[in-house]
Design an enzyme around this catalytic site. Structure first.
Site, mmCIF file in Angstrom:
data_model
loop_
_atom_site.group_PDB
_atom_site.id
_atom_site.type_symbol
_atom_site.label_atom_id
_atom_site.label_comp_id
_atom_site.label_asym_id
_atom_site.label_seq_id
_atom_site.Cartn_x
_atom_site.Cartn_y
_atom_site.Cartn_z
ATOM 1 N N GLY A 143 -10.467 -115.685 89.468
ATOM 2 C CA GLY A 143 -9.016 -115.557 89.862
ATOM 3 C C GLY A 143 -8.623 -115.833 91.454
ATOM 4 O O GLY A 143 -9.396 -115.783 92.019
ATOM 5 N N GLY B 282 -7.276 -113.626 98.665
ATOM 6 C CA GLY B 282 -8.621 -114.299 98.528
ATOM 7 C C GLY B 282 -9.129 -114.877 97.109
ATOM 8 O O GLY B 282 -8.375 -114.803 96.315
ATOM 9 N N ASP C 12 -0.434 -102.540 96.731
ATOM 10 C CA ASP C 12 0.049 -103.656 96.120
ATOM 11 C C ASP C 12 -0.073 -103.533 94.454
ATOM 12 O O ASP C 12 -1.015 -104.143 93.932
ATOM 13 C CB ASP C 12 -0.996 -104.931 96.486
ATOM 14 C CG ASP C 12 -0.551 -106.215 95.949
ATOM 15 O OD1 ASP C 12 0.545 -106.060 95.760
ATOM 16 O OD2 ASP C 12 -1.454 -107.139 95.962
#
Length: 765
Positions: A447, A452, A566
């Site tokens: 992914g 990154g 996040d």
């Protein structure tokens, strides 16, 4: 359309195949096994390889149609059809996973006054629920004759593909390819399993108004799906095709695959149903639609769908395919080609093997001179390589020290001395991670994220890991970065992805995590796997509890506390048992003791960001609470946090939900499965919890520990037998361990965004 699907599917009336096609089908029986023992292997000249078959036990039966065939031997030319679909098959290939059939073109003919006088052709060709799809790469949709628009629709009646053929006056018309004049073609999309053609003619009013679409019209117009090769070899653009008024059929290519599971990885998990039975076979994901197909490994041929179906190819007997002009020796899966004794050279080229010459004096002199000339160059080259290697080592050491490697080694050593284990954290070399990820091959990508790319890796001890190769990193002090990495590695919670190690000898450190096999919660809610159709709400609630407990652990039990920064459904991974694991600490921060250090650059994902964090740039534990509230809202509504395609007022899931709560219509936004499986009181309780998490004021939000406890109470209540009965309100409140909530929430600009009169606050960085 549903009525049409229920009709008998006798739809592909085929004309006799061409002489060329018949010659292609008249093949001898292959030297390897084709069918299961005791099963019929041919229908006329057509070979029937397994997984196809005629009769019980002779075909693969996995719940989808298409592999069972019938052979009608009463005709002069035996006819092979697909059981239950009425599709006549004229050729099957295991090597290419293709089937060939002939489709009758759809025809409409008009008289001189433009009145329809006759029409014919297939009405629709459904492959829904079968192992077949119309090949995107091998077929084209063709409209022949003018002026007309030919197109076809899907099973729901929506347009799929089409093109318009327009004629020019005869004096300007020259033979040519099918590019739009008298003949047009269009590609079809992938995964097409339904074909219903139509012809759309121009009205008389339109023709009278614009002669560009009505010059040199033809009597009949056709639309058909056809093999691309037929179009390039048979159609020449001459008047023969424009003057056609008869019916005709054309070849069409069908892609087939094993489609009862989505991919090879999913198929291998069920060995009893795995179609690739030969040990010398490879599984390949289908390039058209979901599913997979099997091929014999390189150097072998045969039927990979049968045990021992793949046999070694004797390349030495196929001289037309193998250019060996020496002594050919067959080996398993390959062969060798050597020059005969007494000769040397290249046995793979004609006249490449030459007699060996004696090492004459002249050759010795030449060799000595050559060595004397080129030796200094070779020495210089090896010296250059040595210097480059030393430079590379120094560069790696420089990055290792800049990234805090020395400090981190000391921390690991001290931890090992006290705990005698080291916590399993390891500092990897760049070469180790390159080998584990096949040099960061594109096929290993799991992914992409804002911080990154994540690759799947296999370490030397066969441990499967996820390697995160970051794009950038914040410029933090060396010891601070090493300290954060070491503390994150000590997180030991079943619902948190374990940090196993890192690589510091590169410019941007790479992190190594445990591998979680089943994708993200985002894909299970919104992706093709379909959490809303395959999994009950109880599982969704358990996933929410596990994720909340993980965040509560990082906030309250980790030392020092850790803020994620996040939180979103894409950062909640699921293992093979659908156990939640919180991941991606790319935006994580150790909660600082100095309040002045709380201000940071805003990071995170739009739709999940805490509005208070946007205004103050101060990340707190309540910022994670807000983001988790959005995750809960996604689970309840099965809708994405942001929609950019709809009206502006419907783009934010949070704002839509708050507006619905304000007018008492929030239950309309909830997923139907949620409404069906939970009581009104439980729904209002979780709605109240979501609204508290989404409060504009961080101080008014609950802690993650309280959120986890509330969700666990809800889960226990949902699983309790009393929840399935008609419990009175007092019993339900006792089960939920809560006080009754007034769901008529009061909205002020202090707690939520102002959405009165289409007005919203917006923040920009």
């Amino acid at each position: 359309m549903a009525i049409a699907l229920a009709m008998p599917l006798v739809l592909l009336l085929l004309l006799p195949v061409t002489q060329a096609s018949a010659q292609e089908q008249q093949q001898q029986q292959p030297p390897w096994q084709v069918v299961r023992p005791g099963c019929r292997d041919k229908c006329g000249n057509i070979t029937i390889p397994y997984p196809f078959g005629i009769g019980a036990g002779c075909f693969r039966d996995d719940g989808r149609g298409g592999f069972q065939l019938e052979c009608n031997d009463t005709r002069s030319t035996p006819r092979l059809t697909v059981t239950g679909y009425g599709i006549r098959i004229t050729g099957l290939s295991v090597a290419t996973s293709e089937a060939r059939a002939h489709l009758k073109a759809t025809r409409r003919c008009y008289d001189s006054k433009g009145r329809l006088v006759s029409q014919s052709g297939a009405t629709f060709v459904p492959l829904v629920g079968s192992h077949y799809l119309f090949s995107q790469a091998r077929n084209r949709l063709v409209t022949l004759g003018c002026s007309s628009l030919g197109y076809f629709i899907d099973v729901l009646g929506y347009y799929v593909s089409g093109c318009m053929a327009v004629c020019r006056p005869q004096q300007f018309t020259t033979p040519g390819s099918c590019t739009g004049v008298a003949c047009c073609q269009s590609a079809i999309p992938p995964a097409v399993d339904y074909y219903e053609p139509f012809l759309l003619d121009f009205t008389k009013e339109h023709r009278d108004r614009d002669i560009a679409f009505y010059s040199n019209k033809t009597t009949c117009r056709y639309v058909f799906l056809v093999e691309t090769k037929w179009l390039s070899t048979r159609y020449t653009g001459d008047s023969e095709y424009l003057n056609w008024t008869k019916d005709f059929s054309v070849p069409v290519i069908l892609d087939w695959a094993v489609r009862n599971v989505g991919s090879c990885s999913a198929a291998r998990r069920n060995s009893t149903d795995y179609a690739c039975q030969s040990t010398l076979s490879d599984c390949i994901d289908s390039g058209d639609g979901h599913g997979y197909r099997c091929n014999c490994s390189k150097g072998y041929e045969g039927n990979p769908y049968l045990q021992d179906g793949c046999k070694d190819i004797d390349e030495c007997k196929r001289k037309e395919e193998q250019s060996c002009y020496g002594i050919c020796t067959n080996t398993l899966g390959s062969h060798t080609c050597q020059c005969p004794p007494g000769t040397s050279g290249d046995a793979m080229t004609e006249n490449g093997c030459l007699p060996k010459d004696n090492f004459t004096l002249a050759l010795k002199v030449v060799t000595g001179v050559s060595v004397g000339v080129f030796l200094p160059f070779f020495m210089s080259f090896w010296l250059y390589l040595g210097l480059q290697k030393r430079r590379l080592i120094r560069t790696k050491q420089k990055f290792f020290e800049l990234n805090g490697g020395v400090f981190l080694q000391q921390q690991i050593r001290n931890y090992s001395d006290t705990s005698k284990g080291g916590g399993g954290f390891k500092i990897f070399t760049k070469e180790e991670l390159e080998k584990a990820t096949n040099n960061f091959a594109a096929g290993r990508v799991l992914g992409h994220g804002g911080h990154g790319i994540v690759y799947k890796g296999v370490l030397e001890d066969k441990t499967v890991v996820a390697v995160k190769k970051s794009k950038t990193t914040e410029e933090v002090p060396t010891k601070e970065f090493a300290r954060e990495m070491f503390i994150l590695s000590q997180i030991n919670h079943k619902n948190v992805v374990k940090l196993l190690g890192c690589c510091l000898e590169v410019e941007v450190p790479m992190l190594v995590y445990e591998f979680v096999s089943n994708g993200t919660l985002y894909h299970y809610i919104h992706g093709s796997r379909g959490l809303d159709s395959d999994t009950g709400f109880n599982t969704c609630l358990r996933i929410a509890v596990e994720a909340a407990e993980a965040l509560a652990y990082m906030h309250s039990s980790a030392s020092p506390p850790i803020l994620h920064g996040d939180v979103k459904t894409a950062n909640i991974l699921l293992d093979d048992k659908l156990t939640a694991k919180v991941s991606d600490f790319g935006a994580s921060k150790l909660a600082p003791t100095d309040e002045a250090k709380m201000a940071t650059l805003v990071q995170g994902t739009c739709g999940y960001l805490d509005p208070e964090y946007l205004m103050t740039c101060r990340l707190t534990d309540k910022s994670d609470v807000y983001s988790f509230g959005v995750v809960l809202l996604e689970l309840l509504t099965r809708k994405k946090a942001l929609y950019f395609d709809g009206p502006e007022e419907d783009r934010s899931l949070v704002l839509c939900f708050m507006m619905a709560v304000k007018v008492g219509q929030h239950q309309d936004l909830l997923d139907s499965q949620v409404r069906d499986e939970m009581t009104i009181e439980a729904l209002e309780e979780i709605t109240h919890l979501v609204m508290r998490c989404l409060n504009m004021s961080g101080e008014e939000r609950p802690t993650m520990k309280e959120v986890a406890e509330r969700l666990e109470m809800l889960r226990r209540y949902h699983n309790h037998p009393w929840a399935q009965a008609d419990a009175n309100p007092e019993e339900e409140q006792s089960l939920l361990a809560m006080e009754p909530h007034n769901v008529n929430y009061k909205f002020t600009q202090d707690c939520v965004l102002d959405f009165e009169a289409s007005s919203t606050y917006s923040y920009s960085l």
